[in-house]
Design an enzyme around this catalytic site. Structure first.
Site, PDB file in Angstrom:
ATOM      1  N   HIS A 361     -31.220  69.373  72.214  1.00  0.00           N
ATOM      2  CA  HIS A 361     -31.445  69.976  73.524  1.00  0.00           C
ATOM      3  C   HIS A 361     -32.747  70.742  73.563  1.00  0.00           C
ATOM      4  O   HIS A 361     -33.406  70.825  74.592  1.00  0.00           O
ATOM      5  CB  HIS A 361     -30.264  70.879  73.874  1.00  0.00           C
ATOM      6  CG  HIS A 361     -29.079  70.091  74.304  1.00  0.00           C
ATOM      7  ND1 HIS A 361     -27.812  70.327  73.860  1.00  0.00           N
ATOM      8  CD2 HIS A 361     -28.996  69.021  75.109  1.00  0.00           C
ATOM      9  CE1 HIS A 361     -26.998  69.456  74.397  1.00  0.00           C
ATOM     10  NE2 HIS A 361     -27.695  68.641  75.149  1.00  0.00           N
ATOM     11  N   ASP A 625     -37.165  47.589  72.468  1.00  0.00           N
ATOM     12  CA  ASP A 625     -36.178  46.814  71.711  1.00  0.00           C
ATOM     13  C   ASP A 625     -36.675  45.405  71.417  1.00  0.00           C
ATOM     14  O   ASP A 625     -36.386  44.858  70.356  1.00  0.00           O
ATOM     15  CB  ASP A 625     -34.839  46.771  72.459  1.00  0.00           C
ATOM     16  CG  ASP A 625     -34.033  48.026  72.178  1.00  0.00           C
ATOM     17  OD1 ASP A 625     -33.958  48.425  71.000  1.00  0.00           O
ATOM     18  OD2 ASP A 625     -33.496  48.620  73.129  1.00  0.00           O
TER      19      ASP A 625
END
Ligand code: PEP
Ligand code: MG
Length: 749
Positions: A361, A625
């Site tokens: 975070h 990817d």
């Protein structure tokens, strides 16, 4: 050489925890000498001239340290470096490359075994052992030295990223480079501001008889921490365009969690004092997360430890003083979001966390606030307050005590970046059109609420990729249809009149949900993207319904499917989509079936495009990817990161093939991987006449400047030339020269 494996491990571990590069090298030579029971062990390190310098020795005259240097290829040591091969000699003197250095007094030694230290193809040094008598070292001894050298090479090169100090220099502060991971992009120049606080791990158990008063102290600390959190959340919200409360709510949730509160209460009731009970509870709680395989869940352990230290600091009744200075680089083992919230945004030049990952975070918040951040370098010992440093969030490195030249270079880079971004502001309302009239649509990638508005402010013509897994990751459990509806509606409304491509949940691989764990040996080849959602239809149906309902008013939704590799996946999705539309019509919603596209990111999808064509409305190339799967290279593995290049000729050719196929099949095509934001790659994509590029808001104006400056005809020729090249470095050089020639040198890197 008994127990060589245990010895080996011990040496490598101790070397890694040495306090300084000099101590590390001294330790290595003495540990290897004693492990192998030899007369001498010497370490030579590669120097800037391409030669080798004697950096540490146990057995030769120590005055030789730093005073014996060999030219490239000189002597036996140079021979080993040149040939990248060990030399095992009965009598060193008889070898034609033998060179005598009087400083070392080494004429007494005959047997010689030297091995190269190489890490990621780079020569780090040469490690040598010697004996007085004539003898050949045994195969076991040679294997031991080769194995330890392979491990020590990595330690010497990468251990906390420190550049080994040139032997013989001790006084002037040395420039040190720590290699970590990218937390948030940008370059920050300032001074180290250590946030020490109290370390809960150091707390010892202490018997306590008045458990009621300990319980009260603990609850008061909880209360105060909640209050701080609320204040921090409010103060940061002023600096953020969107809503970041979801990040703070994770902390809130931890402070309220039964596991934490009950755990500490039980510890206190059993007779421990509050800090002791807190330490036990936090370390058990965090350890559960730390042992998990997936990076996102591991990152949650960090949040738990932050909360533990925060509560401990409160129990102490003291807080770390807040500095009023400027250009601070918040530094510590773990910087929490409440730590960041304690400072004014304009005081902060960067964030440097020894632990943590790009998924934490802290990193997410730093990106949203535009603060460069580097994470996960490993602990840096003896770091002092106020040391000058550079946070390079682009490369994931921190430079301590930058030498004049390095500092000037980064200063220039940072200024150039700031000026360029400011200057390019004026382009934000203009179209991305080449001087010879080819129009590209530039769109934004997003997923964080806080990230939605920056894209718009920088002139994004739509959202080309909304990564819906990010809000899923920010929740404590699968978000309900209503919760998703609210999020998607916010995004679709913010981009009213522009298209918003929401990708269905793409979890698996390196993206995991904290509340839905599964472990796989090969996660990138496993339950990912559409494979996961089709197997979990209720989750998929909820998401599709939420998207459709959210689009009712603005009607600007496009649905994008990740990781498609089979025609039946598309058929199954279409049945679900039809079903969702039918359900919603019955429920009275006025929804339309949105355009549907697929990510082309699994190589199998390319060959299936002719079959997909009649089932879809558009294609988006996922170059991250696609590169990973085409080159069989893990996109997150730092060991192979140098090989991961979207301009690898095989990747470039494949992307060109996809664009041509799409054109034949009359399918609109866009590209939404990181490649779109790389100016060199963007030239080639422009040369392919790709229609849409989608990237982070940060890069939009740079790529627009490129498109508005470079004629498409030039880009087309560049592409044709690049397609004849065998190596990505040649391609990069070609495009750099083109950018320079076309007055775009700022983008040539
Ligand atoms: C990609 O693979 O190129 C892509 C954009 O998707 P992600 O990075 O989210 O996997
Ligand atoms: Mg992808």
């Amino acid at each position: 050489m008994d127990h060589s494996l245990i010895l080996l491990k011990k040496i490598v571990q101790e070397a890694a925890s040495a306090a300084s590069p000099e101590k590390q090298m001294r330790y290595i030579v003495s540990a290897v000498r004693s492990a192998m029971q030899v007369s001498v062990c010497t370490l030579y390190t590669a120097n800037e001239e391409g030669g080798l310098t004697l950096a540490a020795t146990d057995g030769l005259d120590p005055t030789a340290i730093g005073n014996v240097s060999l030219f490239p290829g000189e002597g036996l040591v140079g021979n080993i470096a040149r040939n990248s091969h060990p030399l095992n000699l009965e009598t060193a003197e008889e070898h034609p490359d033998y060179r005598y250095f009087p400083e070392t007094h080494e004429e007494r030694y005959q047997a010689f075994l030297g091995v190269p230290l190489v890490h990621l193809r780079r020569l780090i040094g040469v490690l040598v052992v010697q004996e007085s008598q004539r003898r050949k070292f045994t195969a076991d001894e040679e294997a031991f030295l080769v194995t330890i050298a392979a491990q020590l090479a990595a330690t010497l090169a990468l251990d906390r990223g420190r550049t080994p100090r040139e032997p013989g220099t001790h006084d002037a502060p040395q420039t040190q480079r720590m290699i970590g991971t990218k937390g948030a992009p940008g370059i920050g120049i300032g001074t180290i501001h250590l946030l020490t606080g109290y370390d809960l791990d150091q707390v010892v158990d202490r018997e306590c008889r008045d458990s009621e008063s300990e319980l009260q102290k603990f609850h008061a600390a909880l209360q105060e921490s909640r209050r701080d959190l609320e204040q921090g959340s409010r103060s940061l919200a002023d600096h953020l365009p969107g809503n970041v409360t979801s990040i703070f709510s994770v902390y809130d949730m931890l402070l309220d969690s039964d596991d934490l509160i009950k755990g500490v209460e039980t510890g206190i009731r059993q007779g421990n004092w509050a800090p002791g009970a807190l330490r036990t509870t936090i370390s058990e709680y965090a350890a559960r997360f730390e042992s998990m395989d997936d990076p996102y869940l591991r990152a949650r352990a960090e949040d738990i430890r932050h909360i533990g230290n925060k509560l401990y600091t409160k129990l102490h009744g003291e807080t770390t003083p807040i500095s009023q200075s400027q250009d601070l680089i918040l530094t510590g083992d773990m910087i929490s979001i409440t730590d960041i919230a304690g400072y004014k945004r304009d005081q902060l030049a960067g964030i440097f966390c020894y632990s943590g990952s790009g998924l934490s975070h802290t990193a997410i918040l730093a990106s949203a606030l535009g603060i460069p951040a580097v994470m996960g370098t490993g602990k840096v010992k003896n770091l002092q307050q106020g040391v000058p440093a550079i946070v390079d969030g682009h490369q994931g490195q921190l430079i301590l005590n930058p030498a004049g030249g390095v500092l000037a270079e980064f200063q220039q880079l940072a200024n150039r970046e700031r000026n360029l971004i400011e200057e390019l502001e004026e382009l934000k309302e203009l179209p991305a059109i080449t001087p010879d009239g080819y129009r590209v649509s530039l769109q934004a990638n997003t997923g964080l609420m806080a990230d939605v508005t920056p894209g718009l402010k920088r002139g994004a013509e739509g959202i080309g990729l909304y990564r819906s897994e990010i809000p899923f990751m920010e929740h404590e459990n699968f978000p309900t249809e209503e919760e998703q509806l609210e999020i998607y509606r916010y995004v679709l409304h913010a981009y009213a009149g522009k298209s918003v491509t929401i990708r269905t949940l793409d979890i698996g691989g390196d993206k995991a949900l904290p509340y839905y764990r599964f472990s796989e040996a090969n996660p990138c080849l496993g339950w990912r993207g559409i494979r996961f959602t089709l197997d979990n239809r209720p989750i998929f149906m909820t998401q599709i319904r939420a998207m459709l309902r959210a689009s009712e008013k603005e009607r600007n939704l496009k649905i994008l499917l990740p990781m498609v590799s089979r025609v039946d996946e598309l058929d199954a999705f279409n049945i679900l989509l039809d079903d969702a539309c039918a359900q919603l019509h019955v429920e009275g919603y006025q929804i339309e079936k949105p355009p549907v596209g697929i990510m082309v990111e699994v190589p199998a999808a390319v060959n299936l495009l002719p079959f997909f064509a009649r089932r879809i409305d558009f294609v988006s190339i996922g170059s991250n990817d696609l590169t990973q799967y085409l080159l069989a290279l893990d996109r997150n593995n730092p060991r192979v990161s140098q090989l991961f290049d979207n301009l690898h000729p095989a990747v470039l050719r494949e992307i060109y093939r996809i664009v041509q196929l799409c054109r034949q099949l009359e399918l609109p095509v866009s590209l939404c991987g990181e490649m779109a934001a790389d100016p060199l790659a963007a030239v080639l994509l422009l040369g392919m006449r790709i229609e849409t590029l989608s990237m982070s808001a940060y890069s939009l104006t740079k790529i627009k400047w490129l498109i508005r400056t470079l004629p498409v005809a030039v880009a087309e020729q560049a592409l044709q030339d690049a397609l004849t090249m065998e190596h990505e470095s040649q391609i990069r050089e070609l495009i750099k020269q083109i950018l320079i020639k076309n007055h775009l040198e700022e983008l040539a890197g």
